[in-house]
Scaffold this active site. Structure first.
Site, short mmCIF file in Angstrom:
data_model
loop_
_atom_site.label_atom_id
_atom_site.label_comp_id
_atom_site.label_asym_id
_atom_site.label_seq_id
_atom_site.Cartn_x
_atom_site.Cartn_y
_atom_site.Cartn_z
N GLU A 54 0.66 -1.21 -0.12
CA GLU A 54 -0.18 0.08 0.03
C GLU A 54 0.80 1.35 -0.05
O GLU A 54 1.77 1.39 0.93
CB GLU A 54 -0.91 -0.13 1.31
CG GLU A 54 -1.87 1.12 1.52
CD GLU A 54 -2.88 1.13 2.25
OE1 GLU A 54 -3.49 2.22 2.93
OE2 GLU A 54 -3.20 0.01 2.89
N LYS A 111 -7.47 -0.49 11.05
CA LYS A 111 -6.99 -0.84 10.28
C LYS A 111 -5.60 -0.32 9.88
O LYS A 111 -4.59 -0.76 9.29
CB LYS A 111 -7.89 -0.83 8.95
CG LYS A 111 -7.43 -1.22 7.69
CD LYS A 111 -6.42 -0.35 6.67
CE LYS A 111 -6.14 -1.03 5.70
NZ LYS A 111 -5.13 -0.14 4.62
N ASP A 136 3.45 -14.54 11.57
CA ASP A 136 2.03 -14.81 10.96
C ASP A 136 1.13 -13.87 11.31
O ASP A 136 0.47 -13.63 12.12
CB ASP A 136 1.34 -16.27 11.61
CG ASP A 136 0.21 -16.84 11.13
OD1 ASP A 136 -0.44 -15.90 10.34
OD2 ASP A 136 -0.33 -17.89 11.50
N HIS A 188 -1.75 10.85 0.71
CA HIS A 188 -2.08 9.68 0.14
C HIS A 188 -1.95 9.67 -1.44
O HIS A 188 -1.58 8.80 -2.01
CB HIS A 188 -3.22 8.82 0.78
CG HIS A 188 -3.63 7.60 0.06
ND1 HIS A 188 -2.96 6.44 0.75
CD2 HIS A 188 -4.53 7.32 -0.80
CE1 HIS A 188 -3.33 5.54 -0.32
NE2 HIS A 188 -4.48 5.79 -0.77
#
Length: 437
Positions: free
Chosen positions: A85, A279, A295, A392
């Site tokens: 991202e 998130k 993991d 962004h």
């Protein structure tokens, strides 16, 4: 494809690729070329990657970047981050640099306890089962000595085993609830091996017990570790006097601090906001977890369960203003390892751990938590000042340029134009199309 394929796993790698290319693509040669282009030129290294999973056909690259200038407990760290991202690494780096001049990040390991359970059904007298458990509890420890010996030498092992009555949730349902210390390993194989021995001991002792009658059925359903580790906790925080928050986009530190705290409070009470808020934290967490061969799915599951521990999904981070001091912190559960698994097999994972100066598992917990907090700070700073899209979309500009395979000259002109113009996908497309006319 209208029929199932038989014996796919027994095909060679070449045969699997041929089958996929011919079955799913109008141009099989092109598909095969794409697959082969992502193979490593070192055949031995490629074979290593092939054997990590089953039915391997190629490698899917995820960029590996680094975020420098993280001052953690008085020592600078450069943090490797594997993520696809845009803006995540840039945001983490910016937050790291910002806090490096304001005291840096402070971390605390609260606990490193991990959990495993033997789930079983028992339809007899609960009091008799409790007496039986107390009688045989020592055997769960003694009969796992061959499994725990090496772990005990490293300071780990089985911490405790409890009998839990879960009949309020499910008819005749009980657990052996065990806690473990696994030191620098994540410990999944160790914990599961112990649990399977517990289950074997439980069944054998129940069958031979005079206390439990033959008509009282005890049936083990499964034995498995839990990825929810609310007692494997780390805290990361930053703090400084409110006036020290000032910078280019923060001309009124008091107002910024108040808006920032309010933004966090919204995420504490509104699940729709909390999911996106968390998130953002996991953008930082997962990137480091992935780079260090851990993991990330287990981490995600455990962290989000922890975010719901009070009955409603809520923010993992918190902020306050007290006596003129701004404080921002989070506490998250992280079951991580720095030995075993991919950490000893994957060359880039080993490189990343070297960049981090070969951390212990608790030290890696601290680093990962800091990456999550830094990412969250960067996002909230943007949201409460310039807005999230300005930074962004400028980072996303490269992706749009690459999508249109811009030449070096076009790339230069596009970037010059959007230095002073708002970036959007449609605006970039229009500019490129006009440029090419």
């Amino acid at each position: 494809m209208n029929n199932a394929v038989a014996g796919f796993s027994k095909l060679s790698k070449k045969e699997k690729i041929n089958w996929i290319a011919n079955e799913y693509f109008s141009n099989p040669d092109e598909a095969q070329n794409i697959i082969r282009n992502y193979w490593n030129s070192d055949e031995k290294l490629q074979q290593l990657h092939d054997e990590f999973i089953e039915n391997t056909i190629t490698n899917l690259y995820i960029p590996l970047g680094v975020a420098p200038n993280f001052l953690i407990n008085g020592k600078y760290k450069t943090i490797p981050m594997a993520i696809e991202e845009s803006s995540v690494v840039a945001a983490a780096s910016k937050a790291a640099k910002y806090w490096s001049t304001r005291g840096g990040f402070k971390t605390t390991i609260i606990n490193t306890e991990k959990i495993g359970q033997v789930h079983f059904i028992y339809n007899g007298d609960a009091e008799k089962l409790k007496i039986f458990f107390d009688e045989v509890k020592s055997k769960f420890f003694s009969e796992t000595q061959n499994i725990t010996k090496n772990m005990q030498q490293r300071g780990g092992g089985i911490l405790d085993i409890k009998l839990k009555d879960k009949r309020s949730l499910l008819e005749n349902y009980y657990q052996l609830h065990a806690t473990f210390e696994t030191k620098d390993s994540m410990g999944a194989n160790f914990i599961n091996s112990c649990l399977e021995q517990f289950a074997s001991t439980l069944k054998e002792e129940a069958q031979n017990s005079d206390l439990l009658k033959n008509n009282e059925k005890l049936e083990v359903i499964m034995s498995i570790l839990s990825n929810y580790v609310p007692n494997c906790l780390v805290r990361a925080e930053v703090s400084c006097p409110i006036e020290d928050l000032a910078e280019k986009h923060i001309t009124n530190p008091q107002e910024f601090a108040e808006r920032f705290v309010q933004a966090v409070q919204i995420a504490e009470v509104e699940p729709f906001r909390a999911v996106t808020h968390n998130k953002g934290i996991m953008n930082g967490v997962d990137a480091v977890v992935l780079a260090t061969g851990n993991d990330f799915r287990a981490i995600e599951a455990g962290v989000h369960a922890y975010a719901s521990k009070n009955g409603q999904y809520a923010s993992l981070s918190h902020a306050k203003i007290e006596n003129g001091i701004f404080t921002f912190w989070l506490e998250i559960p992280l079951a991580l390892g720095t030995v075993g698994g991919l950490t000893s097999l994957h060359p880039l994972v080993k490189l990343c751990l070297d960049i981090l100066e070969k951390p212990s598992a608790p030290e890696l917990m601290e680093i990962v938590a800091v990456a999550g907090l830094a990412q969250n700070f960067a996002a909230l700073r943007s949201l409460t000042t310039t807005g999230i899209q300005e930074g962004h979309m400028k980072m996303h500009l490269n992706n749009i340029i690459n999508q249109f395979e811009a030449t070096e000259e076009e790339r230069h002109l596009i970037k010059m134009h959007f230095k002073k113009t708002a970036v959007s996908h449609s605006a970039v497309v229009d500019f490129i199309e006009n440029l090419r006319k």
